[in-house]
Structure formats: C-alpha cells, structure tokens
Motif scaffolding. Structure first.
Motif, mmCIF file in Angstrom:
data_model
loop_
_atom_site.group_PDB
_atom_site.id
_atom_site.type_symbol
_atom_site.label_atom_id
_atom_site.label_comp_id
_atom_site.label_asym_id
_atom_site.label_seq_id
_atom_site.Cartn_x
_atom_site.Cartn_y
_atom_site.Cartn_z
ATOM 1 N N GLN A 48 0.640 -1.161 -0.018
ATOM 2 C CA GLN A 48 0.081 0.221 -0.071
ATOM 3 C C GLN A 48 0.987 1.282 -0.012
ATOM 4 O OE1 GLN A 48 -2.393 -0.877 3.586
ATOM 5 N NE2 GLN A 48 -4.279 -1.912 2.293
ATOM 6 N N ASN A 49 1.917 1.335 0.686
ATOM 7 C CA ASN A 49 2.831 2.262 0.855
ATOM 8 C C ASN A 49 3.322 2.651 -0.566
ATOM 9 O OD1 ASN A 49 2.465 2.847 3.506
ATOM 10 N ND2 ASN A 49 4.412 1.818 4.086
ATOM 11 N N ARG A 50 3.919 1.614 -1.249
ATOM 12 C CA ARG A 50 4.413 1.586 -2.536
ATOM 13 C C ARG A 50 3.276 2.146 -3.540
ATOM 14 N NH1 ARG A 50 7.012 -3.854 -4.443
ATOM 15 N NH2 ARG A 50 4.996 -4.421 -4.789
ATOM 16 N N GLN A 51 2.042 1.618 -3.534
ATOM 17 C CA GLN A 51 1.300 1.942 -4.447
ATOM 18 C C GLN A 51 0.587 3.063 -4.337
ATOM 19 O OE1 GLN A 51 -1.115 -1.474 -4.049
ATOM 20 N NE2 GLN A 51 0.020 -2.761 -5.250
ATOM 21 N N SER A 52 0.738 3.832 -3.207
ATOM 22 C CA SER A 52 0.147 5.104 -2.804
ATOM 23 C C SER A 52 1.155 6.277 -3.455
ATOM 24 C CB SER A 52 0.228 5.171 -1.410
ATOM 25 O OG SER A 52 1.185 5.489 -0.628
ATOM 26 N N LEU A 53 2.420 5.949 -3.849
ATOM 27 C CA LEU A 53 3.049 6.949 -4.436
ATOM 28 C C LEU A 53 2.416 7.728 -5.686
ATOM 29 C CD1 LEU A 53 6.813 5.334 -4.193
ATOM 30 C CD2 LEU A 53 5.844 7.385 -2.878
ATOM 31 N N GLY A 64 14.285 -0.492 -3.978
ATOM 32 C CA GLY A 64 13.047 -0.182 -3.709
ATOM 33 C C GLY A 64 12.852 1.313 -3.479
ATOM 34 N N PHE A 65 11.498 1.781 -3.203
ATOM 35 C CA PHE A 65 11.258 3.108 -2.783
ATOM 36 C C PHE A 65 11.579 3.245 -1.265
ATOM 37 C CE2 PHE A 65 8.584 1.955 -6.378
ATOM 38 C CZ PHE A 65 8.917 3.215 -7.168
ATOM 39 N N ALA A 66 11.920 4.462 -0.768
ATOM 40 C CA ALA A 66 12.504 4.746 0.662
ATOM 41 C C ALA A 66 11.240 4.186 1.316
ATOM 42 C CB ALA A 66 12.737 6.084 0.549
ATOM 43 N N ASP A 76 23.403 -6.933 1.373
ATOM 44 C CA ASP A 76 24.256 -6.109 1.639
ATOM 45 C C ASP A 76 23.982 -4.607 1.672
ATOM 46 O OD1 ASP A 76 26.192 -8.398 1.827
ATOM 47 O OD2 ASP A 76 26.068 -8.488 -0.252
ATOM 48 N N ALA A 77 22.897 -4.343 0.734
ATOM 49 C CA ALA A 77 22.856 -2.805 0.912
ATOM 50 C C ALA A 77 21.322 -2.657 0.215
ATOM 51 C CB ALA A 77 23.736 -2.281 -0.384
ATOM 52 N N PHE A 78 20.790 -1.581 0.614
ATOM 53 C CA PHE A 78 19.562 -1.004 0.067
ATOM 54 C C PHE A 78 19.528 0.299 -0.793
ATOM 55 C CE2 PHE A 78 15.350 1.349 1.111
ATOM 56 C CZ PHE A 78 14.832 0.619 -0.081
ATOM 57 N N VAL A 79 19.161 0.220 -1.858
ATOM 58 C CA VAL A 79 19.070 1.415 -2.898
ATOM 59 C C VAL A 79 17.732 1.853 -2.879
ATOM 60 C CG1 VAL A 79 19.867 2.268 -5.002
ATOM 61 C CG2 VAL A 79 21.293 0.755 -3.893
ATOM 62 N N SER A 80 17.680 3.234 -2.543
ATOM 63 C CA SER A 80 16.289 3.700 -2.899
ATOM 64 C C SER A 80 16.622 4.988 -3.564
ATOM 65 C CB SER A 80 15.538 4.101 -1.534
ATOM 66 O OG SER A 80 16.064 5.078 -0.891
ATOM 67 N N GLU A 81 15.398 5.993 -3.850
ATOM 68 C CA GLU A 81 15.750 7.121 -4.276
ATOM 69 C C GLU A 81 16.463 8.106 -3.380
ATOM 70 O OE1 GLU A 81 11.723 7.620 -2.087
ATOM 71 O OE2 GLU A 81 12.918 6.141 -3.327
ATOM 72 N N GLN A 82 16.643 7.861 -2.055
ATOM 73 C CA GLN A 82 17.406 8.684 -1.192
ATOM 74 C C GLN A 82 18.775 8.426 -1.114
ATOM 75 O OE1 GLN A 82 15.281 8.334 2.513
ATOM 76 N NE2 GLN A 82 13.462 9.417 1.866
ATOM 77 N N SER A 83 19.173 7.077 -1.085
ATOM 78 C CA SER A 83 20.642 6.904 -1.152
ATOM 79 C C SER A 83 21.028 5.366 -1.180
ATOM 80 C CB SER A 83 21.284 7.498 0.181
ATOM 81 O OG SER A 83 20.562 6.697 1.246
ATOM 82 N N CYS A 84 22.164 5.077 -0.945
ATOM 83 C CA CYS A 84 22.427 3.644 -0.854
ATOM 84 C C CYS A 84 22.957 3.669 0.782
ATOM 85 C CB CYS A 84 23.622 3.154 -1.638
ATOM 86 S SG CYS A 84 24.155 1.444 -1.400
ATOM 87 N N TYR A 85 22.210 2.364 1.277
ATOM 88 C CA TYR A 85 22.281 2.127 2.874
ATOM 89 C C TYR A 85 23.051 0.810 2.923
ATOM 90 C CZ TYR A 85 21.502 1.629 7.752
ATOM 91 O OH TYR A 85 21.537 1.378 8.892
ATOM 92 N N TRP A 86 24.420 0.839 3.443
ATOM 93 C CA TRP A 86 24.943 -0.452 3.687
ATOM 94 C C TRP A 86 24.601 -0.872 4.900
ATOM 95 C CZ3 TRP A 86 27.317 -2.728 -0.486
ATOM 96 C CH2 TRP A 86 27.521 -1.963 -1.590
ATOM 97 N N PHE A 87 24.691 -2.271 4.963
ATOM 98 C CA PHE A 87 24.261 -3.049 6.353
ATOM 99 C C PHE A 87 25.665 -3.828 6.770
ATOM 100 C CE2 PHE A 87 20.337 -3.243 3.720
ATOM 101 C CZ PHE A 87 19.516 -2.481 4.822
ATOM 102 N N GLN A 134 8.127 8.172 -10.816
ATOM 103 C CA GLN A 134 9.015 8.467 -11.807
ATOM 104 C C GLN A 134 10.170 8.917 -11.540
ATOM 105 O OE1 GLN A 134 6.443 10.628 -14.765
ATOM 106 N NE2 GLN A 134 6.716 8.842 -15.981
ATOM 107 N N ILE A 135 10.160 10.156 -10.554
ATOM 108 C CA ILE A 135 11.270 10.746 -10.199
ATOM 109 C C ILE A 135 12.224 9.948 -9.221
ATOM 110 C CG2 ILE A 135 12.148 12.662 -8.526
ATOM 111 C CD1 ILE A 135 9.869 14.210 -9.821
ATOM 112 N N ALA A 136 11.600 9.205 -8.362
ATOM 113 C CA ALA A 136 12.098 8.225 -7.317
ATOM 114 C C ALA A 136 13.061 7.120 -8.342
ATOM 115 C CB ALA A 136 11.116 7.938 -6.254
ATOM 116 N N THR A 137 12.284 6.577 -9.106
ATOM 117 C CA THR A 137 12.630 5.648 -10.092
ATOM 118 C C THR A 137 13.962 6.054 -10.674
ATOM 119 O OG1 THR A 137 10.568 4.528 -10.253
ATOM 120 C CG2 THR A 137 12.515 4.069 -11.931
ATOM 121 N N LEU A 138 14.156 7.273 -11.293
ATOM 122 C CA LEU A 138 15.160 7.683 -12.104
ATOM 123 C C LEU A 138 16.434 7.756 -11.053
ATOM 124 C CD1 LEU A 138 16.041 8.984 -14.632
ATOM 125 C CD2 LEU A 138 15.450 10.979 -13.968
#
Length: 189
Positions: free
Chosen positions: A13-18, A159-161, A178-189, A24-28
């Motif tokens: 629901q969070n993802r679909q509500s964007l 995915g999306f943030a 190892d990592a999560f990439v979203s429109e905000q950044s790359c977060y390493w675990f 489009q901006i987040a995907t790019l």
C-alpha cells in the motif's frame, strides 16, 4: 510484531500510494544511485518488475552500454532454486511462478547465483538490519541458502524509501542483503 502477510499488505500500500510523478522521479534517482555496481565484464542479475515494483530500465541500459553482462531469474519447474539467463528485451518463452507471481522466462545459457558478481533483488519491504520482505515465493532465499558456504554475489535490494520499516520478522533461512538502494541513497548493512 506484525506477521509477514500483514506487513506485505502495508508495504505494498505504501508503494502503490506514491503519486505517478513522484514514482518516476524516485525511480530515476534510484537507478542512478545503483550505477556504482556497474563494472565492465561483470555478471549482474536484475529482476523483472512485477506490479508496482521499481523498474530498472535505465540501470540496465547503462550497464549494457558499459559492458556488464545482465541476467534475469529463471525458475525451473517445481524448483525454488533460481538459475539466471541473459537479459532479453525479446518475447519470453513462457511465464513461471506461483499464484499471481508470473515472471517471464527467457531462453539462453543458464548460470547459478555463485557465478554472479551482483544480485539485485526486488522488495516488498526491508528493515534496518538488511532483512528483505519479498513476494513470498521463497525463490531468492532458497537460491542463496544453497550457496551460504561459498562466495556469494553482492546482494543489493532496490525499492522506494517508503518500503523501509524498522523491523521485520525473520527466520533462520532468511538471507540478509548487503545494501538497500532507494531514491534517497544507498544504505549499507
């Protein structure tokens, strides 16, 4: 803690509500962030997006231009462990998967996960420890579990943030990324 079925519903629901433009901006942006893993001659597996999963079209085009080899998951009949076939923009030979998770399957020389340098995984949700919540088929976890004791590819969830949550229930067979990439950044675990 909520169970996985309820969490999947919330995260979807969070993802679909964007809104469309925000998506489009987040995907790019996420596709651009992800480019750090492109290396000439390296084997990179991406996923075929289902429903509202983030698309990786720009990333794939850039990776191919830079000489990386791109692969897609291939599901054998009655098996959970994935093979990976060369990326194709052509017509798929068939659809495979369970329930509504029908994924196009392409022909080509198949390789196993340990032959990949990078494995890009889709998510329904992800927590702050690197545990991902997938569609529920178990394909990626079963595939990675088979290679726990040998070299594994770098595992990057995309995915999306709005899909990141504090904590997910996880079991012994669940593999961390190892990592999560979203429109905000790359977060390493």
């Amino acid at each position: 803690m909520l169970n996985k079925k309820v969490l999947r519903k919330i995260c979807r629901q969070n993802r679909q509500s964007l809104p469309h433009q925000m998506r489009q901006i987040a995907t790019l942006r996420a596709n651009r962030v992800l480019k750090f893993c492109i290396k000439r001659g390296k084997n990179i597996a991406v996923y075929f997006p289902i429903g509202s999963e983030m698309r990786l079209d720009e990333f794939v085009r850039t990776a191919q231009k830079r000489g990386a080899k791109i692969y897609l998951p291939y599901i054998e009949p009655r098996q959970l462990r994935l093979w990976f076939t060369p990326y194709s923009t052509g017509k798929s030979e068939r659809l495979r998967g369970s329930g509504s998770l029908k994924v196009p399957q392409f022909a080509g020389k198949k390789i196993r996960v340990h032959r990949l340098n990078t494995l890009i995984l889709p998510i329904v949700g992800i927590d702050k420890m690197g545990y991902r919540l997938g569609q529920g088929g178990g394909y990626y976890d079963a595939t990675l579990a088979q290679t726990r004791h040998i070299v594994q590819p770098k595992k990057i969830a995309v995915g999306f943030a709005c899909q990141q949550i504090d904590a997910l229930p996880h079991e012994a067979h669940d593999c961390r990324v190892d990592a999560f990439v979203s429109e905000q950044s790359c977060y390493w675990f």
